[in-house]
Design a protein around this motif. Structure first.
Motif: not given
Length: 285
Positions: A63-86
């Motif tokens: 990514i461009s060095e000028s694009h400063k910012g954070p990274y993060m990694v999340y997980m969610a149960p696949a059965a939820s399809n990523g919907e809701g508080n998961v």
């Protein structure tokens, strides 16, 4: 695993970010609403897998060095399809003002490869893994204020099948819903002096805490369950996965090395760049 396995297909192959935090595509920037449909890579709880993040197209740039910012990694149960508080957080890195190092800087140094340890006590099952970079070079203005304004979100997802005997499935947040365009970590002036930065979204979850305690805080240098960040597209069950700074990702798993580590997230005094740097960023884009 082979390159491209376990990857949730992005809505296009361009390096376009998401800016509207209310959109469903904020989850995985996916072409399909059924983000849980696809090939899963097998990963054992307690083992590590890698996500590779790079720009789409014929380039090796993370990514461009000028694009400063954070990274993060999340997980969610696949059965939820990523919907809701998961969605729960397993790793992040923001800004260390003592060294002036951002998560994006770390990601570039690691050539886009982020090793992630699957928490040993995570309950077995299928999960969506969401790796994301937030670029803040236009975040001094709120999304919608002008055509370029707003933080740029680059999420990408891979699918994994976790084996093991764990029992924990952490409480989560909704995406969209975890971010607001006015959050201090989303509306942030990279060009003025700052002394701290608050990573938006949930803090890294502390597994084994008995339900709900978050590991560290969103204001410091992250509590990390792994080491390293960024996006390219491929995956494998031997231990590595790829996504793209533009939104594609893949994964692979490695049952050996454990990268469990914690970093102090001091966000004490530090300086951000001057406003004049902003013109340089626009020239690079």
């Amino acid at each position: 695993m082979e390159e491209g396995k376990c990857t949730v297909k992005p809505w296009d192959d361009k390096n376009y970010p998401e800016k509207d935090v209310t959109k469903d595509t904020m989850r995985c920037r996916s072409a399909s609403t059924a983000i849980n449909e696809g090939e899963y890579c097998d990963v054992a709880a307690g083992s590590t897998f890698s996500v590779h993040m790079h720009e789409s197209g014929p380039t090796d740039r993370v990514i461009s060095e000028s694009h400063k910012g954070p990274y993060m990694v999340y997980m969610a149960p696949a059965a939820s399809n990523g919907e809701g508080n998961v969605w729960f957080s397993v790793l992040d890195e923001g800004w260390n003002p003592d060294t002036d190092v951002w998560g994006v800087d770390t990601l570039i140094k690691l050539n886009g490869k982020l090793d992630i340890q699957v928490p040993p006590t995570l309950a077995p099952g299928q999960y969506i893994v969401r790796a994301q970079v937030i670029a803040l070079h236009e975040a001094d203005r709120v999304y919608g204020e002008d055509e370029d304004a707003g933080a740029e979100f680059f999420p990408s997802c891979v699918l994994i099948n976790v084996s093991g005997t764990g029992t924990e499935v952490p409480p989560g947040v909704a995406i969209p819903g975890a971010y607001d365009k006015n959050d201090p970590g989303v509306h942030f002036n990279l060009w003025d002096d700052a002394t701290s930065y608050e990573i938006p979204g949930p803090a890294v979850y502390e597994f084994g805490s008995g339900g709900g305690a978050a590991a560290t805080n969103n204001t410091g240098t992250p509590s990390v369950i792994a080491s390293s960040p960024a996006p390219s597209s491929s995956s494998s069950s031997s231990g590595s996965s790829s996504g793209s700074s533009s939104g594609s990702s893949s994964s692979s798993s490695s049952s050996g090395k454990s990268c469990l580590s914690k970093r102090k997230n001091k966000r004490g005094k530090g300086k951000r760049g001057k406003k004049s740097r902003r013109n340089k960023v626009r020239e690079e884009m």
